[in-house]
Design an enzyme around this catalytic site. Structure first.
Site, PDB file in Angstrom:
ATOM      1  N   CYS A  38       0.858  -1.182   0.000  1.00 24.48           N
ATOM      2  CA  CYS A  38       0.000   0.000   0.000  1.00 24.48           C
ATOM      3  C   CYS A  38       0.894   1.232   0.000  1.00 24.48           C
ATOM      4  O   CYS A  38       2.079   1.140  -0.304  1.00 24.48           O
ATOM      5  CB  CYS A  38      -0.996  -0.011   1.152  1.00 24.48           C
ATOM      6  SG  CYS A  38      -0.307   0.244   2.803  1.00 24.48           S
ATOM      7  N   ASN A  98       2.373   1.578   4.307  1.00 26.10           N
ATOM      8  CA  ASN A  98       2.613   0.328   5.021  1.00 26.10           C
ATOM      9  C   ASN A  98       2.296   0.438   6.516  1.00 26.10           C
ATOM     10  O   ASN A  98       2.979  -0.123   7.356  1.00 26.10           O
ATOM     11  CB  ASN A  98       4.045  -0.155   4.802  1.00 26.10           C
ATOM     12  CG  ASN A  98       4.295  -1.594   5.242  1.00 26.10           C
ATOM     13  OD1 ASN A  98       5.374  -1.928   5.705  1.00 26.10           O
ATOM     14  ND2 ASN A  98       3.309  -2.465   5.111  1.00 26.10           N
ATOM     15  N   CYS A 104      -1.485   0.847   7.303  1.00 26.33           N
ATOM     16  CA  CYS A 104      -2.925   0.560   7.427  1.00 26.33           C
ATOM     17  C   CYS A 104      -3.332  -0.690   6.649  1.00 26.33           C
ATOM     18  O   CYS A 104      -3.510  -1.754   7.225  1.00 26.33           O
ATOM     19  CB  CYS A 104      -3.768   1.753   6.954  1.00 26.33           C
ATOM     20  SG  CYS A 104      -3.616   3.236   7.961  1.00 26.33           S
ATOM     21  N   ARG A 105      -3.463  -0.555   5.337  1.00 26.59           N
ATOM     22  CA  ARG A 105      -4.023  -1.641   4.523  1.00 26.59           C
ATOM     23  C   ARG A 105      -3.101  -2.843   4.385  1.00 26.59           C
ATOM     24  O   ARG A 105      -3.512  -3.983   4.627  1.00 26.59           O
ATOM     25  CB  ARG A 105      -4.383  -1.111   3.128  1.00 26.59           C
ATOM     26  CG  ARG A 105      -5.475  -0.075   3.140  1.00 26.59           C
ATOM     27  CD  ARG A 105      -5.664   0.558   1.779  1.00 26.59           C
ATOM     28  NE  ARG A 105      -4.510   1.397   1.452  1.00 26.59           N
ATOM     29  CZ  ARG A 105      -4.352   2.019   0.282  1.00 26.59           C
ATOM     30  NH1 ARG A 105      -5.252   1.873  -0.677  1.00 26.59           N
ATOM     31  NH2 ARG A 105      -3.289   2.764   0.066  1.00 26.59           N
ATOM     32  N   SER A 106      -1.860  -2.623   3.965  1.00 20.39           N
ATOM     33  CA  SER A 106      -0.986  -3.780   3.723  1.00 20.39           C
ATOM     34  C   SER A 106      -0.604  -4.516   5.003  1.00 20.39           C
ATOM     35  O   SER A 106      -0.585  -5.754   4.993  1.00 20.39           O
ATOM     36  CB  SER A 106       0.233  -3.403   2.884  1.00 20.39           C
ATOM     37  OG  SER A 106       1.007  -2.397   3.483  1.00 20.39           O
ATOM     38  N   ASP A 152      -8.338   3.636   1.527  1.00 18.90           N
ATOM     39  CA  ASP A 152      -7.291   3.848   2.521  1.00 18.90           C
ATOM     40  C   ASP A 152      -7.909   4.393   3.806  1.00 18.90           C
ATOM     41  O   ASP A 152      -8.341   5.550   3.848  1.00 18.90           O
ATOM     42  CB  ASP A 152      -6.257   4.834   1.982  1.00 18.90           C
ATOM     43  CG  ASP A 152      -5.008   4.900   2.839  1.00 18.90           C
ATOM     44  OD1 ASP A 152      -5.061   4.470   4.015  1.00 18.90           O
ATOM     45  OD2 ASP A 152      -3.979   5.387   2.332  1.00 18.90           O
TER      46      ASP A 152
END
Length: 156
Positions: free
Chosen positions: A8, A11, A13-15, A124
């Protein structure tokens, strides 16, 4: 060993959420010795930092570990190290593809794992604040990805 990296922007939140969820699923299936999961960001703003507080709080609620996870930046060497490069949105995919070696890499857009979803990018939560929405997408997509890996690479 099958190597998977989720990518993401920062690095945090999402990933890392996808990394933690996928690690949890791999552990539940007893495939820890056969599948390695990592995550990275296209930017370097958060290198060395733990996942975002919203991600940690959500993962705590689902009793999913994020122990020892810190942000790192995606680098060209990752193209040779990882079998599956999964990008959370189009911008992340373009940024990864623009790195040396990226033009030939197979990059999977996370939402392509969920073709029936209306969203074509993982939102995001750093900006939206909706970590639960991201978790629902990540949880479903990781199931699809794990099944795909098991189909493409017979594991014991």
């Amino acid at each position: 060993m099958i190597n998977v990296v989720f990518v993401c922007l920062g690095n945090i939140c999402r990933s890392p959420m996808a990394e933690a969820v996928m690690r949890h699923k791999v552990m539940e299936k007893g495939l820890v010795e056969q599948i390695r999961i990592d995550s990275a960001g296209t930017g370097n703003w958060h290198v060395g930092k733990p996942p975002h507080e919203g991600t940690r709080k959500l993962l705590d609620g689902y009793q999913i570990s994020y122990a020892n996870m810190t942000a790192r930046q995606f680098v060209s060497a990752d193209f040779t190290e990882f079998d599956y490069i999964i990008c959370m949105d189009n911008s992340n995919a373009e940024n990864v593809r623009s790195l040396p070696g990226g033009e030939e890499a197979e990059i999977i857009k996370f939402m392509d794992l969920l073709p029936n979803e209306k969203l074509r990018e993982v939102p995001d939560p750093y900006y939206t604040g909706n970590f639960e929405e991201v978790y629902e997408l990540v949880n479903a997509g990781c199931d699809v990805l794990l099944n795909r890996i098991q189909e493409e690479h017979p594991l014991t």
